[in-house]
Write an enzyme that holds these catalytic residues in place. Structure first.
Site, short mmCIF file in Angstrom:
data_model
loop_
_atom_site.label_atom_id
_atom_site.label_comp_id
_atom_site.label_asym_id
_atom_site.label_seq_id
_atom_site.Cartn_x
_atom_site.Cartn_y
_atom_site.Cartn_z
N GLU A 104 -2.80 -8.66 3.42
CA GLU A 104 -3.13 -9.14 4.77
C GLU A 104 -4.62 -9.01 5.07
OE1 GLU A 104 -2.69 -4.77 5.42
OE2 GLU A 104 -1.82 -6.27 4.08
N HIS A 150 -4.03 -4.50 0.01
CA HIS A 150 -3.61 -5.06 1.30
C HIS A 150 -3.73 -6.59 1.26
CE1 HIS A 150 -3.25 -1.36 3.68
NE2 HIS A 150 -4.24 -0.90 2.94
N CYS A 167 0.83 -1.20 0.00
CA CYS A 167 0.00 0.00 0.00
C CYS A 167 0.87 1.26 0.00
CB CYS A 167 -0.98 -0.02 1.17
SG CYS A 167 -2.34 1.16 0.98
#
Length: 205
Positions: free
Chosen positions: A187, A185, A81
């Site tokens: 994650e 992202h 990001c």
């Protein structure tokens, strides 16, 4: 198992990235100074927030030279990001120079009548060329984005995947040798994010 250094400079989604990597049974070292880097096999530069404060915070850690040398030496590196955006030369969001590791600029996402800024939500990755994380014909990989600015590299060949934004295509991933970075992202991107992180870990040299 490789020791992965997660650069902690006060602007990152540290907790969620750490949790995602630990779920893959990887050993994480939170990097706050250059003395901690020597034991790592790979580095991750995460990031959430604004460009100028991020560069200022990173400068305070005195890690900028080490990051540049790390990438130059051929060791594995992942930007996430804002961590992708900081790799570039400059950003429309701020006045401070970026790291300049990747030639190009970070531009404000164009305002389209049928789209909102920030660009938030789940979007499908559109691979553009062969790369370490996605096959060129690999579709139906949906990932989570939150951003108002997008990367415009001077060399379009660095782009490995785009994302559709109305009639526009925005950079979703870049790769150059050992350097990989994503605007989304991983994650927070469920099974697809987990898959991409696993592939990155497998690529660690």
């Amino acid at each position: 198992m490789a020791k992965i250094g997660l650069i902690d400079y006060g602007m990152g989604n540290i907790h969620s990235v750490t949790k995602a990597l630990e779920s893959l049974e990887e050993e994480i070292i939170l990097i706050k100074n250059n003395h901690q880097i020597k034991d790592c096999k790979a580095l991750i530069l995460p990031g959430v927030g604004s460009f100028d404060p991020a560069i200022n915070n990173l400068s305070k850690t005195e890690l900028i030279i080490d990051i540049k040398n790390w990438i130059k030496s051929g060791k594995s590196f992942l930007g996430i990001c804002l961590g992708l955006q900081l790799l570039f030369e400059s950003s429309d969001e701020g006045t401070i120079n970026g790291l300049g590791i990747v030639k190009g600029q970070i531009k404000k996402i164009p305002q389209l009548s049928d789209q909102r800024i920030p660009h938030v939500g789940w979007c499908e990755l559109l691979p553009t060329r062969k790369n370490s994380l996605l096959k060129v014909d690999e579709l139906n990989n949906w990932v989570y984005f939150v951003h108002s600015y997008h990367a415009v590299p001077s060399n379009n060949n660095l782009i490995t995947a785009n994302v559709s934004y109305g009639s526009e295509k925005l950079t979703a991933m870049i790769e150059r040798d050992n350097l990989m970075a994503c605007q989304f992202h991983p994650e927070k991107s469920g099974k697809t994010g987990e898959k991409l992180l696993r592939r990155w870990i497998k690529s660690i040299q």
